[in-house]
Design a protein around this motif. Structure first.
Motif: not given
Length: 288
Positions: A109-125, A202-214
């Motif tokens: 929960r501490k690593a999740i940010r809505l702004r970078p996540l939003t484009p993925y969610l728009c496509g998913g919907v 994108k070269g993100w670390d494991k926490i940054a990747q999971r904070a988008i994917v999950q």
């Protein structure tokens, strides 16, 4: 007795002896609780099909908990050995995956940010209803085969070649990755692979990747369940969620917790390799 204190980069120092004692105790308690759970279910007359389904969910949750995706592909490959109704299996995978992802989101929960996540969610919907339409109306043998070969080939390629790191951000590409994941999520309850592949570039670390994917997987699978409920004809023999689903959830949560704990001990390089191996396993699961 003097304890030996060690430090791992990025983590607080731990007492080595105490840590392994606690981990060993937790493992033994988990194994004991799992055995007792199966004994209780068997004692109440649950069939081998039911027990096999529950075990498949637990194994898939443990493996997918390491990288944060591929639960449904792994689970589907195992559950289809016991159950043969596609809609039933997808609903089992969706409900159990929702529970697993909710647990991981609590831990992230501490690593999740809505702004970078939003484009993925728009496509998913946008993509989920199309995937559910395919699930309910189209024959998926060729789709599964093509997608399975693609994921397997990509995973094998990335294991023998350093991953590509892109320096420029592309919002349309983020939306496209989310769209492809939405179609896969609606069709086969496997939305995570396209987004995981794209985040890895994108070269993100494991926490940054999971904070988008999950969070993405959780949102897409909620939409998937709603879409199935709205688009599936009420009154058919398999229009409801199978009762065995609720018996699978506890073992799925236990497997997810252990997978997440193992992932915390990995370096970013080890995490990348684990991700590629799970892509291969996802592909094989879709092919078989």
């Amino acid at each position: 007795m003097q304890q030996i204190i060690t430090a791992t980069p990025g983590w607080a120092p731990v007492a080595t002896q105490k840590h392994w004692l606690n981990a060993g105790t937790a493992a033994m308690l988990s194994i004991g609780a799992t055995g007792l759970y199966f004994l209780v279910l068997a004692g109440h007359g649950e069939s081998l099909v039911c027990l096999g389904t529950i075990a498949a969910v637990g194994i898939a949750a443990l493996l997918s908990g390491i990288a944060g995706f591929a639960f449904s592909a792994l689970c589907g490959a195992l559950v289809f050995q016991f159950r043969h109704d596609a809609v039933d299996v997808v609903q089992i995978m969706l409900v159990c995956s929702l529970a697993n992802q909710a647990l991981c989101l609590l831990l992230l929960r501490k690593a999740i940010r809505l702004r970078p996540l939003t484009p993925y969610l728009c496509g998913g919907v946008i993509g989920v209803p199309a995937g559910v339409w395919l699930l309910l109306r189209a024959a998926g043998d060729h789709y599964d085969l093509a997608l399975g070969l693609l994921l397997t080939g990509y995973g094998l390629y990335m294991l023998v070649r350093p991953p590509l790191h892109l320096t420029k951000r592309s919002t349309p590409a983020d939306i496209l990755a989310g769209l492809l994941g939405g179609v896969m999520g609606g069709f086969a309850a496997t939305p995570g692979a396209p987004v995981a592949i794209w985040c890895a570039t994108k070269g993100w670390d494991k926490i940054a990747q999971r904070a988008i994917v999950q969070p993405y997987i959780l949102a897409v699978q909620i939409i998937g369940l709603i879409s199935i409920a709205l688009m599936h004809h009420a009154g058919t023999a398999n229009s409801g969620i199978p009762p065995v689903t609720w018996l699978c959830v506890p073992l799925g949560l236990l497997g997810t917790a252990w997978g997440f704990a193992l992932a915390k001990r990995m370096t970013n390089t080890q995490f990348g390799r684990a991700t590629n191996l799970l892509l291969i396993a996802s592909g094989v699961g879709l092919i078989t």
